[in-house]
Design a protein around this motif. Structure first.
Motif, PDB file in Angstrom:
ATOM      1  N   SER A  25       0.848  -1.186   0.000  1.00 44.20           N
ATOM      2  CA  SER A  25       0.000   0.000   0.000  1.00 44.20           C
ATOM      3  C   SER A  25       0.885   1.237   0.000  1.00 44.20           C
ATOM      4  O   SER A  25       2.057   1.190   0.402  1.00 44.20           O
ATOM      5  N   PRO A  26       0.365   2.399  -0.452  1.00 47.58           N
ATOM      6  CA  PRO A  26       1.156   3.630  -0.379  1.00 47.58           C
ATOM      7  C   PRO A  26       1.645   3.938   1.029  1.00 47.58           C
ATOM      8  O   PRO A  26       2.764   4.430   1.208  1.00 47.58           O
ATOM      9  N   GLN A  27       0.829   3.650   2.039  1.00 47.25           N
ATOM     10  CA  GLN A  27       1.243   3.918   3.414  1.00 47.25           C
ATOM     11  C   GLN A  27       2.441   3.064   3.806  1.00 47.25           C
ATOM     12  O   GLN A  27       3.417   3.551   4.401  1.00 47.25           O
ATOM     13  N   THR A  28       2.392   1.760   3.487  1.00 46.93           N
ATOM     14  CA  THR A  28       3.510   0.870   3.815  1.00 46.93           C
ATOM     15  C   THR A  28       4.767   1.288   3.071  1.00 46.93           C
ATOM     16  O   THR A  28       5.870   1.318   3.644  1.00 46.93           O
ATOM     17  N   ALA A  29       4.628   1.617   1.794  1.00 44.75           N
ATOM     18  CA  ALA A  29       5.782   2.018   0.996  1.00 44.75           C
ATOM     19  C   ALA A  29       6.420   3.294   1.548  1.00 44.75           C
ATOM     20  O   ALA A  29       7.656   3.399   1.618  1.00 44.75           O
ATOM     21  N   TRP A  30       5.599   4.246   1.963  1.00 41.19           N
ATOM     22  CA  TRP A  30       6.133   5.504   2.488  1.00 41.19           C
ATOM     23  C   TRP A  30       6.829   5.281   3.831  1.00 41.19           C
ATOM     24  O   TRP A  30       7.917   5.814   4.071  1.00 41.19           O
ATOM     25  N   SER A  31       6.224   4.495   4.697  1.00 36.32           N
ATOM     26  CA  SER A  31       6.833   4.217   5.993  1.00 36.32           C
ATOM     27  C   SER A  31       8.172   3.495   5.818  1.00 36.32           C
ATOM     28  O   SER A  31       9.153   3.804   6.501  1.00 36.32           O
ATOM     29  N   MET A  32       8.222   2.535   4.893  1.00 39.27           N
ATOM     30  CA  MET A  32       9.462   1.814   4.653  1.00 39.27           C
ATOM     31  C   MET A  32      10.535   2.746   4.091  1.00 39.27           C
ATOM     32  O   MET A  32      11.706   2.678   4.486  1.00 39.27           O
ATOM     33  N   THR A  33      10.141   3.648   3.186  1.00 43.05           N
ATOM     34  CA  THR A  33      11.100   4.601   2.637  1.00 43.05           C
ATOM     35  C   THR A  33      11.673   5.486   3.730  1.00 43.05           C
ATOM     36  O   THR A  33      12.885   5.740   3.783  1.00 43.05           O
ATOM     37  N   ARG A  34      10.835   5.960   4.625  1.00 41.31           N
ATOM     38  CA  ARG A  34      11.316   6.799   5.716  1.00 41.31           C
ATOM     39  C   ARG A  34      12.300   6.039   6.612  1.00 41.31           C
ATOM     40  O   ARG A  34      13.340   6.579   7.049  1.00 41.31           O
ATOM     41  N   MET A  35      11.996   4.781   6.918  1.00 38.77           N
ATOM     42  CA  MET A  35      12.896   3.995   7.756  1.00 38.77           C
ATOM     43  C   MET A  35      14.230   3.754   7.059  1.00 38.77           C
ATOM     44  O   MET A  35      15.303   3.838   7.680  1.00 38.77           O
ATOM     45  N   LEU A  36      14.191   3.474   5.755  1.00 46.20           N
ATOM     46  CA  LEU A  36      15.428   3.216   5.021  1.00 46.20           C
ATOM     47  C   LEU A  36      16.217   4.500   4.778  1.00 46.20           C
ATOM     48  O   LEU A  36      17.443   4.457   4.634  1.00 46.20           O
TER      49      LEU A  36
END
Length: 244
Positions: free
Chosen positions: A31-42
């Protein structure tokens, strides 16, 4: 999204007419939310984690990886960095085809991370977008819960509470309301948990025997990860009565 890989972008004839281009097939994975959260963590891996050698101008998210070579102390067989910008994604591996006691890596994933950054810096400006763009409708990733050090815990005998006499515990904590504090009663060598409070810096112990008072201690912990901080100082009960 997952995109099937292809190697030829476009084919033209000698007159400059486009003859063919790939049919790009995409499949939604996150989902866009999961992708954004993962990008922020990385991104944080690059800015303040194991991938800091890849930090520099422009947005970059990534993850390091190392395979240990246990035959030699502090040696590695493989070192990785996999990263992406808003425009490109890439993976770098360093190692030997065959690792041995004479052929192994030192330094781990810092080297492929540094090489990844060097490639970006030598590339066109289009590879150096200033920031990832947050999709519409997604929430920003919250910062991690910081475990504070509590060294000023006090315990005061108080009038009030569910019974006539209570003990009021007070300390300086964190402004982050997500942080929890576990409350412990100490009796000699034994420590008993008597409660937990979230986002507060005081706690009322209601069940009190004034003829057998105990000592107290608080331990901050992150309820999301279960990680505990350092135990506070141990507080004796102050007999100066307060009023709750």
């Amino acid at each position: 999204k997952e995109v099937n890989p292809y190697f030829i972008e476009e084919i033209y004839d000698r007159n400059g007419n486009k003859l063919e281009k790939p049919t790009v097939e995409e499949e939604k994975i996150f989902s866009p939310q999961t992708a954004w959260s993962m990008t922020r963590m990385l991104e944080s891996v690059v800015k303040e984690g194991t991938g800091q050698q890849a930090n520099g101008v422009g947005a970059l998210a990534g993850k390091t990886g190392t395979t240990s070579y246990t035959t030699v102390d502090d040696a590695a067989m493989d070192a990785w960095f996999v990263g992406y910008t808003p425009e490109v994604v890439g993976a770098l591996w360093m190692g030997y085809d065959v690792t041995s006691e004479d052929r192994y890596l030192r330094g781990g994933s810092s080297y492929p991370a540094a090489l990844f950054r060097a490639i970006l810096d030598e590339g066109p400006q289009s590879l150096q977008a200033s920031a990832f763009q947050k999709p519409n409708g997604v929430e920003e990733l919250l910062p991690p819960v910081r475990l504070v050090t509590v060294d000023d815990l006090t315990a005061t005998l108080t009038m009030g509470g569910s019974r006539l006499m209570s003990i009021k515990l007070e300390w300086s904590g964190s402004e982050d309301e997500r942080l929890n504090y576990d409350i412990y009663e100490i009796n000699g060598d034994r420590r008993k948990k008597v409660g937990t409070i979230a986002g507060e810096e005081e706690y009322l112990v209601s069940s009190v025997n004034v003829f057998s008072l105990k000592e107290y201690q608080v331990v901050p912990h992150d309820p999301l990860t279960g990680q505990e901080g350092e135990p506070s100082n141990i507080a004796d009960v102050n007999f100066r009565l307060g009023f709750n």
